[in-house]
Design an enzyme around this catalytic site. Sequence first.
Site, PDB file in Angstrom:
ATOM      1  N   TRP A   1      39.816  40.252  39.498  1.00 29.56           N
ATOM      2  CA  TRP A   1      39.446  40.810  37.809  1.00 29.56           C
ATOM      3  C   TRP A   1      38.912  40.250  37.412  1.00 29.56           C
ATOM      4  O   TRP A   1      38.908  40.040  35.479  1.00 29.56           O
ATOM      5  CB  TRP A   1      41.027  41.311  37.465  1.00 29.56           C
ATOM      6  N   HIS A   2      37.961  39.008  37.426  1.00 25.51           N
ATOM      7  CA  HIS A   2      36.610  38.248  37.383  1.00 25.51           C
ATOM      8  C   HIS A   2      35.591  38.901  36.494  1.00 25.51           C
ATOM      9  O   HIS A   2      34.939  37.746  36.877  1.00 25.51           O
ATOM     10  CB  HIS A   2      37.262  37.201  37.720  1.00 25.51           C
ATOM     11  N   TYR A   3      35.569  39.516  36.857  1.00 22.89           N
ATOM     12  CA  TYR A   3      34.130  40.382  37.271  1.00 22.89           C
ATOM     13  C   TYR A   3      33.616  39.947  34.999  1.00 22.89           C
ATOM     14  O   TYR A   3      34.493  40.382  34.708  1.00 22.89           O
ATOM     15  CB  TYR A   3      33.949  42.186  36.968  1.00 22.89           C
TER      16      TYR A   3
END
Length: 597
Positions: free
Chosen positions: A526-528
């Site tokens: 979830w580190h886009y």
Amino acid sequence: MALIGSALFKFLLSSLVWINTLISLTKGEESSGEYRYPFIKPASSFSSVPSSALNGGAKPYDYIIVGGGTAGCPLATTLSQNFSVLLLERGGTPFANLNVSFMQNFHISLADTSPSSASQSFISTDGVINSRARILGGGTSINAGFYTRASSSFIKSVGWDSKLVQESYSWVEKQIVHRPELVPWQRVIRDSLLEIGISPFNGFSYDHKYGTKVGGTIFDRFGRRHTAAELLASANPEKFHVLVHATVLKIVFDTTGKTPRAVGVIFKDENGKQHEAFLSKGSRSEVIMSSGAIGSPQLLLHSGIGPKTDLEKLNISVVLDNEFVGKGMSDNPMNTIFVPTNRPVQQSLIQTVGITKLGVYIEASSGFGQSSDSIHWDHGIVSAEIGQLSTIPPKQRTYEAIQSYRKRKKTLPHEAFMGGFILEKIASPLSKGQLSLLNTNIDDNPSITFNYFSHPYDLQRCVDGIHVVEKILRSKHFTSFTQCDKKTVEKLLNMSVHANVNLIPKHINDTKSLEQFCKDTVITIWHYHGGCHMGKVVSRDYEVLGVERLRVIDGSTFTDSPGTNPQATVHGSEDIERAIRPSSWSITNQHQPEIGT
């Protein structure tokens, strides 16, 4: 006896929290339950309050902030000290949401894909399942809670004032960040990392340092989550208005001059009714987009800022032709190894991290919460706990098939989940993708491509990371704890290949090729980021290039995800400070709020 007393106290306190929350909801006490603060209201109230009030819609705002997430909440809080602020959030609040509030329900919150859920599931064209926040507090309301600062090199590379950054971090940390109590799984990961040479041991630290450390967490010792929404408690209620379930449809521009100028926004409330909110005429008033790496470029496109050809195909009026909106998207690829144990393992999210000089970070999680809705409710399809095996053959792993399987799974008996995960994440991926609109419905996810491992250097670093994990699996500390040394590393890799972690066709029993293993088992952490890069979409002061009175302040402006986990930098970084007082403003120190950003 002391341990029994402590456990009993935790149980009683947790029970009281649940009871008080349910009582407040039953009585309809919105200010202490769902809304908590008097300045938070449902979007439908925008036109129903007296017109003489600040939030009545008749009076314009100095700032309209789109997105009440990790960046939007602290930014709005700071600006409200001196200016009138309207904060618009498309989701609800986290305060009375039991799935959000308690760590034991972490995977349930992510698995809930209903229209009003806190997380909105999306699947990239790569076939990787992901989630984007749809709740006040943003990612801090649905993430794994790990808190760690950006590296000093990152701060220097983006040109921020390191002193202001430290002050910003400190302000956030005093309010919502805690020191974790290490559970056994996290302790053995810490000891194993040191055993295999990921040193030195840096103890408990928020700082980004090579070696092994224990970071902060936004979960307190009772397992309750503290989100960015709690930072709103420091806002000036006389100048502040927060609307939830307020979905911004587009930014409104005045195009009569030489340069398009943002003058307000159009949003819809929870009933679908449309409203308009406008900026004051002062030169300082602005619309600020803080909708995240997906939401901000998506809203720019819906508002007519983006590649002209793409906009015209969807009959969107072009305000500004900019080919770079939605480009340069990145996601830090993660691969994980599930390790079963012969006994239950206490639940933990990320607490320990190994920061290697290979450009790989090693983290870990374990167990599930033991609530009655735990394992059988979800099967881990869209959660971080992805070690469960699926009966769906790889070629049949369509989204519809998985949803059908999840529904059937709910009726099965409660399972005992025994085991944990070792995660390896690639830092600063060189593989880039893009975002584009599929239609003109703002509620629908855009098309998103990350192109995982398309750059050979990313793939090589993944292989290096898997080698590090293999060393951990063979370490004395780890084998002594798990007592599963009979399971070879290859068997564990094969188990992860079989797991239903994404929609990518698998190469079963091909774990001898770690390159293939990386491609087959890639998931998100979830580190886009990206889509509104500095110099291409925004200036160094985060002003959208080519238009006036519009900024973007969130992870969409990052070319890299800072630190091992970005939330600290997103809601505590000096980029917010720069945005509220650029060099052209004459705000003296005495007017600066003491609360920081």
